[in-house]
Design an enzyme around this catalytic site. Structure first.
Site, mmCIF file in Angstrom:
data_model
loop_
_atom_site.group_PDB
_atom_site.id
_atom_site.type_symbol
_atom_site.label_atom_id
_atom_site.label_comp_id
_atom_site.label_asym_id
_atom_site.label_seq_id
_atom_site.Cartn_x
_atom_site.Cartn_y
_atom_site.Cartn_z
ATOM 1 N N ASP A 1 38.382 50.032 36.399
ATOM 2 C CA ASP A 1 38.772 50.611 37.623
ATOM 3 C C ASP A 1 38.142 52.023 37.737
ATOM 4 O OD1 ASP A 1 40.373 48.517 38.522
ATOM 5 O OD2 ASP A 1 42.245 49.321 38.019
ATOM 6 N N ASP B 1 43.202 38.836 38.625
ATOM 7 C CA ASP B 1 43.538 40.305 38.224
ATOM 8 C C ASP B 1 44.731 40.193 36.959
ATOM 9 O OD1 ASP B 1 43.684 43.227 37.790
ATOM 10 O OD2 ASP B 1 43.987 43.343 39.791
ATOM 11 N N ASP C 1 32.994 41.187 -16.593
ATOM 12 C CA ASP C 1 34.251 41.510 -16.768
ATOM 13 C C ASP C 1 34.827 43.073 -16.157
ATOM 14 O OD1 ASP C 1 36.911 42.078 -17.805
ATOM 15 O OD2 ASP C 1 36.495 41.328 -19.637
HETATM 16 C C1 DGJ Z 1 43.687 46.644 39.469
HETATM 17 C C2 DGJ Z 1 42.148 46.095 39.831
HETATM 18 O O1 DGJ Z 1 41.317 46.377 38.627
HETATM 19 C C3 DGJ Z 1 41.946 46.864 41.083
HETATM 20 O O2 DGJ Z 1 40.516 46.625 41.355
HETATM 21 C C4 DGJ Z 1 42.685 46.328 42.193
HETATM 22 O O3 DGJ Z 1 42.446 44.764 42.143
HETATM 23 C C5 DGJ Z 1 44.076 46.521 41.759
HETATM 24 N N1 DGJ Z 1 44.581 46.042 40.578
HETATM 25 C C6 DGJ Z 1 44.840 45.700 42.763
HETATM 26 O O4 DGJ Z 1 46.211 45.808 42.483
#
Ligand code: DGJ
Length: 730
Positions: free
Chosen positions: A547, A479, A52
Site C-alpha cells: 500500500d 483484497d 558415541d
Molecule cells: C487495501 C488495498 O491495499 C488498497 O489498495 C485499497 O484497495 C484498499 N484496501 C481499499 O479498501
C-alpha cells in the site's frame, strides 16, 4: 533420468540441470539426508559421522551408541525417537494420550511428471519438462500411520519441491500436532540467514544475520502469510554475494500461517525447515483420513543470491502462475483508490477513464466503495450488490460506459470479509469467525467470514457471479484487509483445523473464480503485500506489492520482494507527489521508472489533475513500458546496486538470449562535486557489442560487464535514469 534409485546403496538421488539432492535409507530404516549442492555423481554416504557422543539417545532396536537420531542429518525429523532438535512432525494419541511415533522406511514409488496436491496450489509441469515425482513412504507400524514424503524434481528449473501426506491406516484416531513439509540438514557450515520482515506499507525488508547457536525462526500466526514475515527463507555462505557463494532457499506455496526455522545444534550442524504453523493447530485424523502438508519449493545456487532469485523467478512465472495471463503482458491500468478513495460516482469514473485514455492507459479499476452503502470502510462488506445510485446504474452499465471511453474495466472485491453493518451479517451472524462468549476482535471494523464452510463460500461466490456474469469485467482485485484472530467455526469438529481449512476454502473460491472467468486478470492484495506468497501466485499472477506507493520506499520493498518473487508478479503504480502516505515528493519520471520494475504496471492518481505536459509524459511512459514489457516480464532480473547503499539503487532486466538489456537507476543521495557512479550490467553476450539507445554509443560487452559505464553526474537526489542496450547485429 532426474531420479536415480540405487538399490545397492539404498540411496535416492534427485538431479536437476545444475544440482543434486541425495538421501539414503540407513540400516535401521531411517531416511538420512546426505547432500544438496552442485550436480555430482556418486554416493555421499560418507558425510554423516557415527560416534558415541555421550548423552545422545538411541532407538532400542539400534543397540549402537554411535548412532543417534539426535545427531544424524534427516529427511523428515519427527518427534519420538530421540531427535530433540526442531521436528517436522509430531503426533499424539487421542484422549490426552502419549506423544511420539517411530517412522521408518516402508517403500517408494517413482512416477513421471510432477505431483499435484488436491485443493492446494503446487508447482506443475508441462509435457517437455521431464519432471519426476518420488514418493517415499515412512510408516509407524504400531499406529499404522503412513507419512508419504513427496519430492518433485523440475530439472530445467533447478528446483526440488517437497510436500507431505499423512494417512491414518490404523483403527484409532490420532492427532497431528505439528506438520511441516521440508527440512534440509547440513552436517557442517558457517551460514548467514536471510529473512524478509516488514509491516503494512513496508513489506519484505531483507534481514541478513549470521546464524548463531539456537533456533532462528520467522512465521505467521495471522491466518495469512503476512506483512510481518514472508514465507521465504535463504541460508547462504557467510561470504555469499549476488554473484558468488552457495545459497539454499525454501519458499512455501501456501498463504496461511507458517513457520520457517534455522537451528544450529550442539555439534554445529544446521537444520533449515519450513511448513505449517503449529499454533492453534491440532488435526485429528480418524481411521482412513489424511492430511496434506503444503508444498515447499527448494532451490540451490552455487553462484550467489542473484542466480538463486532468477531460478525462483523463472519457476514461479512459468510453473506456479497459470492461465491466460501467465505469459501475457498485462494491461496498463489506472486504479481509483488513491485517485478518489470512496469519493467517486459512475460519472466521475467515466471522466477519469476518458482522461486515462488520453494518457494511453488501457484499463480502469473501480476500487473499494461501489457496493452496498459503502462510503467508508465501516460497512457493507458481504453485500456485493452495486450501489446503483452512486454508479448511475449497474456494474454492467458502468463497465459499458468505461469500454465506450476506450478502456477495459476492472473491479475490487474483498470476498473473505463481512461488516457487522451489512445485510449478510444481519442474516447470518454465525458465518463470521467468532469465539462464543468472548468479545469479538475487529480489524478495520470488519470480521472474517468462515471460509471453511462450503455454504459460506457458495453464498459469496453466487453474489460475485451475479455481477461478473453480466458485466464485461477484464480484471478483479482480490483484497483482504485484516488478519484472523477469532479462530472458531461452529461447523468445525475440532477448532485446531480451522486455520488450515480456511485457507483451503480460500483456494477453493479462487479456483472456482478462475475456472468460471478464465480470461479475467485477478490481482491479489492483502492491505498491499500482506499475502505475497507462491500460493496466491498460483491463482493470481500478480499481487499488489504494497500500500506504500512512495517511489523511494518502493525501491526497498520491490527489491526485497525480488529475492523470492518475479518482477512480473509485482503490482506497482505511479501515484501522486508528494506521496500521500509519506509526504515525500518525487519526479513523475522516477515514480514511473520505479513502477516499471513491476509487470503489473499502472497509475493510481487523479489523471484529470495532470497538466498537459504531465499527460504527454504519461503517454511516453506507457509507450516506453509497452516497448520493454516483454523484457520486464521475462528477462533475467539483476539487483545491480541494492537500495541499502543509500546512495543509489540500480537494477537490470537482461533478455535470456542476451539480445537486449534494460538498466535503470534512482539516485538516493549526492555529495557536492561528487564521485561518479558506475553501473556494471550483467547477463550480456560475451564478445558482443551493444548499442545504447539513450547515448547512441556502442559498447563492448566485456568492458561493460567489467568496468561498467558512468551515470550522468547531473542527476539530483530522487532523479532516475534508464538505459536500453541492444546487441548490435543480434
Ligand atoms: C487495501 C488495498 O491495499 C488498497 O489498495 C485499497 O484497495 C484498499 N484496501 C481499499 O479498501
Amino acid at each position: 533420468m532426474p531420479v536415480v534409485v540405487d538399490h545397492d546403496h539404498r540411496t535416492f538421488t534427485l538431479h536437476t540441470a545444475c544440482t543434486t539432492y541425495q538421501m539414503q535409507v540407513d540400516r535401521y530404516g531411517y531416511v538420512l539426508h546426505l547432500y544438496y549442492g552442485p550436480r555430482t555423481a556418486g554416493t555421499m554416504d560418507y558425510l554423516p559421522t557415527f560416534w558415541d557422543r555421550g548423552q545422545a539417545a538411541q532407538p532400542e532396536h539400534v543397540g549402537d551408541r554411535a548412532y543417534s537420531l539426535d545427531v544424524l542429518p534427516q529427511e523428515f525429523p519427527f518427534q519420538g525417537m530421540g531427535d530433540l532438535r526442531n521436528p517436522l512432525f509430531s503426533v499424539r494419541r487421542v484422549g490426552g494420550g502419549a506423544f511420539g511415533c517411530d517412522l521408518r522406511y516402508a517403500g517408494f514409488e517413482l512416477r513421471d511428471g510432477k505431483y499435484g496436491l488436491p485443493g492446494l496450489p503446487a508447482v506443475y509441469d508441462e509435457g517437455a519438462d521431464g519432471a519426476q515425482t518420488l514418493v517415499i513412504t515412512l510408516r509407524d507400524a504400531q499406529l499404522r500411520l503412513d507419512v508419504e514424503l513427496l519430492y518433485g524434481v523440475m530439472p530445467a528449473y533447478d528446483v526440488v519441491t517437497r510436500a507431505v501426506r499423512v494417512v491414518n491406516r490404523g483403527t484409532e484416531t490420532v492427532e497431528v500436532k505439528r506438520l511441516q513439509s521440508a527440512c534440509l540438514d547440513f552436517t557442517h557450515g558457517d551460514f548467514d540467514v536471510l529473512s524478509f520482515f516488514g509491516r503494512h506499507g513496508m513489506e519484505r525488508m531483507p534481514a541478513r544475520a549470521a546464524l548463531g547457536h539456537g533456533s532462528f525462526s520467522v512465521g505467521s500466526r495471522r491466518g495469512e502469510s503476512s506483512h510481518q514475515y514472508n514465507p521465504f527463507l535463504i541460508v547462504c555462505d557467510r561470504t555469499a554475494t549476488e554473484e558468488a557463494g552457495q545459497a539454499w532457499s525454501m519458499s512455501f506455496v501456501y498463504s496461511g500461517g507458517f513457520c520457517a526455522a534455522v537451528e544450529r545444534d550442539q555439534f554445529d550442524q544446521v537444520r533449515m525447515q519450513m511448513g505449517l504453523s503449529d499454533e492453534q493447530f491440532s488435526f485429528p485424523l480418524a481411521p482412513g483420513e489424511e492430511l496434506v502438508g503444503p508444498e515447499v519449493v527448494m532451490t540451490y545456487s552455487a553462484h550467489g543470491l542473484g542466480l538463486l532469485s532468477q531460478n525462483l523467478h523463472r519457476l514461479i512465472r512459468q510453473r506456479v502462475c497459470r492461465g491466460y495471463w501467465r505469459d501475457r503482458v498485462r494491461p496498463v491500468l489506472l486504479n481509483s483508490w488513491e485517485a478518489a478513495y470512496f469519493d467517486f460516482t459512475g460519472d466521475s469514473l467515466v471522466d477519469l477513464a476518458r482522461k486515462a485514455k488520453e494518457c494511453g492507459v488501457e484499463l480502469l479499476v473501480m476500487d473499494d466503495g461501489w457496493f452496498g452503502r459503502r462510503e467508508s470502510d465501516t460497512s457493507s462488506l458481504g453485500d456485493w450488490r452495486p450501489n446503483t445510485a452512486k454508479l448511475g446504474g449497474t456494474v454492467a452499465e458502468l463497465a459499458r460506459r468505461v469500454n465506450e471511453a476506450g478502456l477495459d474495466f476492472g473491479i475490487w472485491y474483498e470476498p473473505e470479509m463481512v461488516s457487522e453493518d451489512s445485510d449478510l451479517y444481519r442474516a447470518h451472524p454465525d458465518w463470521a469467525l467468532a469465539v462464543p462468549g468472548k468479545p469479538k476482535v475487529r480489524g478495520r471494523d470488519q470480521l472474517v467470514l468462515d471460509l471453511s464452510r462450503p455454504e459460506v463460500r457458495d453464498a459469496v461466490f453466487e453474489q460475485m457471479c451475479a455481477v461478473l456474469d453480466d458485466a464485461n469485467v477484464a480484471y478483479l482485485k482480490w483484497d483482504c484487509n485484516r488478519s484472523l484472530v477469532d479462530v472458531y467455526s461452529s461447523a468445525a469438529r475440532d477448532q485446531g483445523t480451522v486455520l488450515y481449512n480456511y485457507v483451503l476454502g480460500l483456494y477453493d473460491l479462487l479456483e472456482r473464480l478462475s475456472q468460471r472467468y478464465p480470461r479475467m486478470l485477478v490481482e491479489g492484495c492483502a492491505s498491499g503485500g500482506g499475502r505475497f506468497d507462491a500460493g496466491m501466485l498460483y491463482y493470481t499472477p500478480q499481487i499488489w506489492t504494497s500500500d506504500c506507493t512512495d517511489a523511494v520506499n518502493r525501491l526497498t520493498i520491490q527489491v526485497g520482494t525480488s529475492y523470492g518473487y518475479p518482477c512480473a508478479a509485482m503490482g506497482a503504480h505511479v501515484s501522486a507527489s508528494p506521496n500521500e502516505m509519506t509526504r515525500r515528493p518525487a519526479p513523475l519520471s522516477t515514480r514511473a521508472a520505479v513502477a516499471m520494475m513491476g509487470g503489473g504496471f499502472g497509475y493510481e492518481l487523479d489523471v484529470r489533475e495532470l497538466p498537459d505536459a504531465g499527460v504527454e509524459a504519461v503517454k511516453r511512459q506507457v509507450a516506453y513500458f509497452h516497448a520493454h514489457a516483454e523484457l520486464i516480464m521475462n528477462g533475467r532480473y539483476y539487483r545491480l546496486v541494492p537500495p541499502e547503499t543509500n546512495r543509489l539503487c540500480a537494477w537490470e532486466f537482461a533478455a535470456e538470449d542476451g539480445s537486449e538489456a534494460l538498466v535503470a537507476a534512482v539516485v538516493l543521495d549526492v555529495h557536492g562535486y561528487g564521485v561518479p557512479s558506475y553501473l556494471v550490467p550483467r547477463g550480456l553476450t560475451p564478445g558482443a557489442v551493444y548499442r545504447c539507445s539513450e547515448t547512441g554509443g556502442d559498447y563492448p560487452s566485456d568492458a561493460l560487464m567489467s568496468a561498467g559505464f558512468p551515470l550522468p553526474l547531473s542527476l539530483a537526489p530522487y532523479e532516475s535514469c534508464a538505459f536500453h542496450f541492444s546487441r548490435v547485429g543480434a
